[in-house]
Design a protein around this motif. Structure first.
Motif, PDB file in Angstrom:
ATOM      1  N   ASN A 182      -2.191  -7.370  -4.744  1.00  0.00           N
ATOM      2  CA  ASN A 182      -3.182  -6.308  -4.655  1.00  0.00           C
ATOM      3  C   ASN A 182      -2.555  -5.093  -3.976  1.00  0.00           C
ATOM      4  O   ASN A 182      -1.882  -5.224  -2.958  1.00  0.00           O
ATOM      5  CB  ASN A 182      -4.397  -6.784  -3.874  1.00  0.00           C
ATOM      6  CG  ASN A 182      -5.016  -8.028  -4.487  1.00  0.00           C
ATOM      7  OD1 ASN A 182      -5.445  -8.014  -5.637  1.00  0.00           O
ATOM      8  ND2 ASN A 182      -5.039  -9.108  -3.730  1.00  0.00           N
ATOM      9  N   VAL A 183      -2.762  -3.928  -4.547  1.00  0.00           N
ATOM     10  CA  VAL A 183      -2.141  -2.698  -4.075  1.00  0.00           C
ATOM     11  C   VAL A 183      -3.241  -1.705  -3.696  1.00  0.00           C
ATOM     12  O   VAL A 183      -4.296  -1.656  -4.338  1.00  0.00           O
ATOM     13  CB  VAL A 183      -1.232  -2.089  -5.165  1.00  0.00           C
ATOM     14  CG1 VAL A 183      -0.637  -0.758  -4.717  1.00  0.00           C
ATOM     15  CG2 VAL A 183      -0.128  -3.072  -5.546  1.00  0.00           C
ATOM     16  N   THR A 184      -2.973  -0.910  -2.654  1.00  0.00           N
ATOM     17  CA  THR A 184      -3.883   0.158  -2.251  1.00  0.00           C
ATOM     18  C   THR A 184      -3.138   1.490  -2.239  1.00  0.00           C
ATOM     19  O   THR A 184      -2.005   1.557  -1.757  1.00  0.00           O
ATOM     20  CB  THR A 184      -4.460  -0.109  -0.843  1.00  0.00           C
ATOM     21  OG1 THR A 184      -5.151  -1.364  -0.859  1.00  0.00           O
ATOM     22  CG2 THR A 184      -5.437   0.981  -0.447  1.00  0.00           C
TER      23      THR A 184
ATOM     24  N   PHE B 201       2.958  -0.526 -10.902  1.00  0.00           N
ATOM     25  CA  PHE B 201       2.936  -1.708 -10.041  1.00  0.00           C
ATOM     26  C   PHE B 201       3.023  -2.968 -10.892  1.00  0.00           C
ATOM     27  O   PHE B 201       2.177  -3.196 -11.766  1.00  0.00           O
ATOM     28  CB  PHE B 201       1.662  -1.725  -9.198  1.00  0.00           C
ATOM     29  CG  PHE B 201       1.492  -0.493  -8.367  1.00  0.00           C
ATOM     30  CD1 PHE B 201       2.365  -0.202  -7.330  1.00  0.00           C
ATOM     31  CD2 PHE B 201       0.459   0.400  -8.623  1.00  0.00           C
ATOM     32  CE1 PHE B 201       2.212   0.939  -6.560  1.00  0.00           C
ATOM     33  CE2 PHE B 201       0.292   1.545  -7.864  1.00  0.00           C
ATOM     34  CZ  PHE B 201       1.175   1.817  -6.833  1.00  0.00           C
TER      35      PHE B 201
ATOM     36  N   LEU C 247      -8.993  -2.108 -11.571  1.00  0.00           N
ATOM     37  CA  LEU C 247      -8.893  -0.848 -10.850  1.00  0.00           C
ATOM     38  C   LEU C 247     -10.175  -0.636 -10.062  1.00  0.00           C
ATOM     39  O   LEU C 247     -11.278  -0.804 -10.601  1.00  0.00           O
ATOM     40  CB  LEU C 247      -8.688   0.319 -11.813  1.00  0.00           C
ATOM     41  CG  LEU C 247      -7.420   0.295 -12.672  1.00  0.00           C
ATOM     42  CD1 LEU C 247      -7.457   1.431 -13.687  1.00  0.00           C
ATOM     43  CD2 LEU C 247      -6.178   0.393 -11.796  1.00  0.00           C
TER      44      LEU C 247
ATOM     45  N   SER D 249      -1.227  -0.194 -13.515  1.00  0.00           N
ATOM     46  CA  SER D 249      -1.305  -1.466 -12.807  1.00  0.00           C
ATOM     47  C   SER D 249      -1.033  -2.632 -13.740  1.00  0.00           C
ATOM     48  O   SER D 249      -1.715  -2.808 -14.749  1.00  0.00           O
ATOM     49  CB  SER D 249      -2.691  -1.642 -12.180  1.00  0.00           C
ATOM     50  OG  SER D 249      -2.851  -2.967 -11.713  1.00  0.00           O
TER      51      SER D 249
ATOM     52  N   SER E  69       0.825  -1.197   0.000  1.00  0.00           N
ATOM     53  CA  SER E  69       0.000   0.000   0.000  1.00  0.00           C
ATOM     54  C   SER E  69       0.863   1.253   0.000  1.00  0.00           C
ATOM     55  O   SER E  69       2.016   1.231   0.450  1.00  0.00           O
ATOM     56  CB  SER E  69      -0.940   0.015   1.207  1.00  0.00           C
ATOM     57  OG  SER E  69      -0.204   0.083   2.406  1.00  0.00           O
TER      58      SER E  69
ATOM     59  N   ILE F 260      -1.062   6.365 -12.452  1.00  0.00           N
ATOM     60  CA  ILE F 260      -0.898   5.031 -11.885  1.00  0.00           C
ATOM     61  C   ILE F 260      -1.114   4.011 -12.982  1.00  0.00           C
ATOM     62  O   ILE F 260      -2.116   4.066 -13.703  1.00  0.00           O
ATOM     63  CB  ILE F 260      -1.896   4.794 -10.742  1.00  0.00           C
ATOM     64  CG1 ILE F 260      -1.591   5.741  -9.560  1.00  0.00           C
ATOM     65  CG2 ILE F 260      -1.879   3.340 -10.281  1.00  0.00           C
ATOM     66  CD1 ILE F 260      -2.619   5.684  -8.450  1.00  0.00           C
TER      67      ILE F 260
ATOM     68  N   SER G 251      -6.119  -7.319 -14.857  1.00  0.00           N
ATOM     69  CA  SER G 251      -5.854  -6.316 -13.835  1.00  0.00           C
ATOM     70  C   SER G 251      -7.124  -5.513 -13.604  1.00  0.00           C
ATOM     71  O   SER G 251      -7.856  -5.214 -14.544  1.00  0.00           O
ATOM     72  CB  SER G 251      -4.713  -5.394 -14.269  1.00  0.00           C
ATOM     73  OG  SER G 251      -4.360  -4.518 -13.228  1.00  0.00           O
TER      74      SER G 251
ATOM     75  N   SER H  19      -4.949  -6.198  -8.740  1.00  0.00           N
ATOM     76  CA  SER H  19      -5.863  -5.088  -8.514  1.00  0.00           C
ATOM     77  C   SER H  19      -5.132  -3.930  -7.847  1.00  0.00           C
ATOM     78  O   SER H  19      -4.175  -4.135  -7.098  1.00  0.00           O
ATOM     79  CB  SER H  19      -7.050  -5.517  -7.639  1.00  0.00           C
ATOM     80  OG  SER H  19      -6.646  -5.718  -6.299  1.00  0.00           O
ATOM     81  N   VAL H  20      -5.611  -2.724  -8.146  1.00  0.00           N
ATOM     82  CA  VAL H  20      -5.184  -1.527  -7.436  1.00  0.00           C
ATOM     83  C   VAL H  20      -6.454  -0.823  -6.959  1.00  0.00           C
ATOM     84  O   VAL H  20      -7.327  -0.489  -7.763  1.00  0.00           O
ATOM     85  CB  VAL H  20      -4.355  -0.579  -8.320  1.00  0.00           C
ATOM     86  CG1 VAL H  20      -4.042   0.711  -7.560  1.00  0.00           C
ATOM     87  CG2 VAL H  20      -3.073  -1.248  -8.764  1.00  0.00           C
TER      88      VAL H  20
END
Length: 202
Positions: A62-64, A48, A123, A91, A2, A89, A121, A95-96
């Protein structure tokens, strides 16, 4: 993983895209670069990726990104005629999720790029504000986006570019195509005449 923005700002407002001598090629398997006299428009403030080990193991990544403001230097009315510029951003992970983020004056704001190795991917935008894009707000390649209580205004091209990823090569079939899901609180507002700088180039 994150990124907690802590309500701070990442700004390119005092920089000039023409000062960049190189930008990365879109081909992630290539070490080639393009000069600004022959650019590609794929370089990013946040990018990412999955590692090869994560891909091979089938791990989900998974990114936040929370509470951040991103300011670029590519307005809708930019007359430089640039084929390359800053993107927000991008990705290449599963997931972001973007929460309470404001972006403005970018070539493209958010991108999701899936392929047969990394998979799809996605969003997920919650309370996100995107203003003033030289090209588009959201670009999807074999990907999906969910939007809740967001505002997107004033793109130099379409608000969304959605590619189904269908190719003739084996293993690159995209049966679902891109999927855009928007709630009734999200505001989408843009008007383009076709004479904007981005249209002029392409």
């Amino acid at each position: 993983c994150s990124i907690e923005g802590n309500y701070m700002t990442v700004s390119l407002a005092d920089s000039d895209t023409r000062h960049l001598s190189q930008v990365l090629s879109h081909d992630y398997n290539s070490s080639k670069t393009k000069t600004m006299t022959n650019p590609v428009s794929h370089w990013h403030i946040f990018k990412f990726y999955k590692t090869s080990d994560q891909v091979n193991a089938g791990n989900k990544v998974n990114v936040t990104v929370d509470n951040l403001r991103i300011i670029g230097n590519m307005q809708k009315e930019n007359k430089q005629g640039m084929e390359a510029g800053p993107m927000g951003i991008n990705s290449f992970v599963d997931s972001v999720t973007v929460n309470n983020v404001i972006t403005t004056q970018l070539y493209s704001h958010m991108l999701a790029d899936g392929n047969e190795n990394r998979g799809e991917s996605k969003l997920i935008f919650n309370d996100v504000r995107m203003f003033d894009a030289y090209s588009n707000m959201v670009y999807l390649w074999r990907s999906k986006v969910d939007m809740t209580n967001c505002i997107l205004k004033n793109a130099g091209g379409p608000l969304f570019i959605m590619c189904d990823g269908e190719r003739t090569e084996t293993g690159l079939q995209d049966t679902d195509g891109p999927v855009l899901t928007i709630d009734d609180k999200t505001v989408l507002e843009s008007f383009a005449t076709g004479t904007e700088a981005w249209y002029d180039i392409w």
